[in-house]
Write an enzyme that holds these catalytic residues in place. Structure first.
Site, mmCIF file in Angstrom:
data_model
loop_
_atom_site.group_PDB
_atom_site.id
_atom_site.type_symbol
_atom_site.label_atom_id
_atom_site.label_comp_id
_atom_site.label_asym_id
_atom_site.label_seq_id
_atom_site.Cartn_x
_atom_site.Cartn_y
_atom_site.Cartn_z
ATOM 1 N N GLY A 57 -13.969 37.201 -1.687
ATOM 2 C CA GLY A 57 -12.820 36.816 -0.869
ATOM 3 C C GLY A 57 -12.492 35.368 -1.170
ATOM 4 N N GLY B 177 -14.683 32.875 5.108
ATOM 5 C CA GLY B 177 -15.801 33.121 6.033
ATOM 6 C C GLY B 177 -16.908 34.001 5.456
ATOM 7 N N LYS B 178 -16.963 34.131 4.143
ATOM 8 C CA LYS B 178 -18.009 34.978 3.506
ATOM 9 C C LYS B 178 -19.404 34.440 3.837
ATOM 10 C CE LYS B 178 -16.524 34.050 -0.636
ATOM 11 N NZ LYS B 178 -15.412 33.118 -0.334
ATOM 12 N N GLY B 179 -19.574 33.140 3.590
ATOM 13 C CA GLY B 179 -20.878 32.516 3.831
ATOM 14 C C GLY B 179 -21.291 32.645 5.286
ATOM 15 N N ARG C 4 -23.031 20.048 -1.999
ATOM 16 C CA ARG C 4 -22.445 19.456 -0.799
ATOM 17 C C ARG C 4 -23.587 18.886 0.037
ATOM 18 N NH1 ARG C 4 -19.384 24.999 0.246
ATOM 19 N NH2 ARG C 4 -17.651 24.702 -1.165
ATOM 20 N N ARG D 225 -13.415 22.723 7.453
ATOM 21 C CA ARG D 225 -14.798 22.689 6.944
ATOM 22 C C ARG D 225 -15.142 21.300 6.416
ATOM 23 N NH1 ARG D 225 -16.631 27.029 2.477
ATOM 24 N NH2 ARG D 225 -15.557 25.591 1.091
ATOM 25 N N ARG E 219 -8.133 25.356 -4.544
ATOM 26 C CA ARG E 219 -8.713 26.560 -3.939
ATOM 27 C C ARG E 219 -7.631 27.415 -3.274
ATOM 28 N NH1 ARG E 219 -14.838 26.366 -2.652
ATOM 29 N NH2 ARG E 219 -15.546 24.981 -4.285
ATOM 30 N N ASN F 71 -11.043 38.981 8.438
ATOM 31 C CA ASN F 71 -11.865 38.116 9.285
ATOM 32 C C ASN F 71 -10.970 37.290 10.203
ATOM 33 O OD1 ASN F 71 -13.856 36.601 10.479
ATOM 34 N ND2 ASN F 71 -14.214 35.299 8.685
#
Ligand SMILES: Nc1ncnc2c1ncn2[C@@H]1O[C@H](COP(=O)(O)OP(=O)(O)OP(=O)(O)O)[C@@H](O)[C@H]1O
Ligand SMILES: Nc1nc2c(ncn2[C@@H]2O[C@H](COP(=O)(O)O)[C@@H](O)[C@H]2O)c(=O)[nH]1
Length: 449
Positions: free
Chosen positions: A153, A158-160, A186, A279, A290, A313
């Protein structure tokens, strides 16, 4: 000179072993060219080529050389995959004209089975890519791995977050495939936990050496799933979760890995942008890149046949519930159901029954896992014969082989029991064989008759 047992295409040694002498073997496999077999080498003919598998402990040796039987030329192929560490005495047999099964003598059954792929789809693709002869090792694993879960995705969807929730609630069921990346870590990201942070040249070299199941350039960096990352999780008996982009998902779909593919969408593009900005892990330039890529990814996510499930999501908890439904899991799979716990408090007799039931369940689990992972000692010397999807591992005399051969013919059941009594036969069952290079070959069963 010891020459391991050889098989030529559909010819399979059964019944009385023919008296093979080294010279006969060399002639039959080489069209008269000198194979120069050394101690522990073995040769397998596949069409116009003879593959010599070198039995050696020398880590610098390629382990394989190929004779073109028409021209007499020798080729040292590009060898991909993980080759067996110690590789002396062994027996081999050709399977389906596309891979050679190699079993190490005097070894434990969980370390003994290897496959050398010579003409599978993976090998044909690699030959085109590399422009050389290619062979690839794959380790044979007894038993099956759980079906991996691929989650894709756009960045920030929100995959992580969903993966972390799953791993937190079901730590013994799921394991994360730690990808390699060339992007900088990061804050709070740990090497080996979130990613294996790599130098580009090192990662490119590893890709060339066939260490990756898939890799892709994403948002200007290189990302990839190593074979090791997935195998570590599978070997621990857990479902492996892969967080990869759409290009990676496409590669995995085309590979031998059978997985469940889930695509996660945002409720809207504006919400995606909001989450990515909130984020706070990317620069403005990176966020814009992105978001540009997200448009293409959202379109590709709808490619027919690529994803098994699409989740939106919007509300996080609702989306998480949907993901658990897809995976067929509920809280009760991780903890003792609260309904049961209530009964335990109320009634002593019921409590006892439930206790026994739980004991039995855990006994069953232990017994099943023991059966699945039972390890045998393989003899110092043996030959292999192929009967349909079964490989007979025979370490007896020629007469005993004959008796066993009779066993597989239903007309000779008496001989069968005699053969089994006189000589313990082992069987490697390939009927549920799955996967293969560049990962492991799983779904094998081994038992003693
Ligand atoms: N349903 C949701 N509603 C609101 N915020 C959410 C929701 N799901 C995730 N988030 C938030 O969105 C941000 C991005 O989520 P996350 O880091 O999990 O995305 P990702 O898809 O893994 O991104 P990337 O591919 O860049 O790693 C996080 O701050 C997370 O807390
Ligand atoms: N093809 C692959 N894509 C991967 C892999 N690991 C992560 N990813 C994807 O990259 C982007 C960006 O991730 P980030 O951590 O920099 O935000 C995201 O879409 C991931 O799914 C991989 O091994 N292969």
């Amino acid at each position: 000179m010891l020459v391991a047992f050889l098989a030529v295409e559909d010819f399979v040694l059964m019944g009385k072993a023919p008296a093979f002498f080294v010279d006969d073997v060399q002639r039959s496999f080489s069209n008269g060219f000198d194979l120069k077999l050394k101690d522990f080498d073995s040769a397998v003919a596949v069409g116009n080529k003879t593959y010599v598998i070198c039995g050696t402990d020398d880590p610098t040796s390629s382990g394989v050389r190929i004779l073109n039987k028409l021209t007499g030329e020798w080729v040292i192929p590009t060898v991909l995959g993980t080759k067996p560490e110690s590789f002396k005495g062994h027996s081999c047999v050709l399977l389906n004209k596309d891979r050679i099964l190699i079993m190490k003598h005097n070894s434990k059954s969980n370390e003994s089975v290897w496959f050398l792929e010579v003409d599978t789809q993976f090998i044909r693709d690699q030959k085109k890519k590399l422009g050389t002869e290619v062979v690839s090792w794959s380790k044979g694993v007894i038993g099956n791995a759980k079906r991996p879960l691929v989650i894709s995705g756009p960045s920030g969807v929100g995959k992580g977050t969903l993966i972390n929730m799953l791993m937190k609630e079901f730590p013994s069921m799921f394991g994360f495939s730690v990808s390699h990346t060339t992007r900088a870590p990061r804050q709070k990201e740990q090497n080996g936990v979130h990613y294996h942070f790599s130098e580009r040249n090192v990662m490119e070299e590893d890709i060339r050496n066939g260490k990756f199941l898939e890799h892709a350039a994403v948002h200007g960096n290189l990302y990839g799933t190593s074979i090791e990352a997935v195998d570590v999780v599978a070997d621990a008996g857990k479902t492996c979760i892969l967080d990869i982009d759409v290009q990676g998902a496409r590669s995995m779909r085309a590979s031998s890995l059978e997985a469940t593919f889930v695509f996660v969408c945002p409720p809207s593009f504006e919400e995606l942008e909001k989450r990515l900005r909130a984020r706070g892990t990317e620069t403005e330039e990176q966020i814009e890149k992105r978001l540009r890529n997200a448009k293409a990814e959202l379109e590709q996510g709808r490619s027919p046949g690529l994803f098994d499930h699409v989740l939106v999501n919007n509300d996080l908890d609702a989306c998480y519930e949907q993901l658990k439904n897809i995976l067929g899991i509920s809280e009760s799979m991780n903890t003792v159901p609260t309904s049961r716990m209530c009964i335990i408090k109320k009634n002593q007799v019921t409590r006892l029954i439930i206790y026994r039931l739980c004991k039995f369940e855990s006994f069953l689990r232990v017994t099943l896992s023991y059966t699945a992972s039972k390890v045998f000692d393989l003899p110092v010397d043996f030959s292999l014969s192929k009967v349909n999807e079964k490989i007979l591992i025979n370490h007896g005399a020629a007469e005993q082989k004959y008796l066993y051969t009779s066993y597989i013919d239903p007309l000779y059941k008496y001989h069968a029991s005699k053969a089994c009594f006189e000589n313990q036969f082992m069987v490697l069952d390939l009927s549920s064989m799955k996967g293969g290079s560049p990962g492991r070959t799983r779904g094998l069963e081994m038992y003693v008759l």
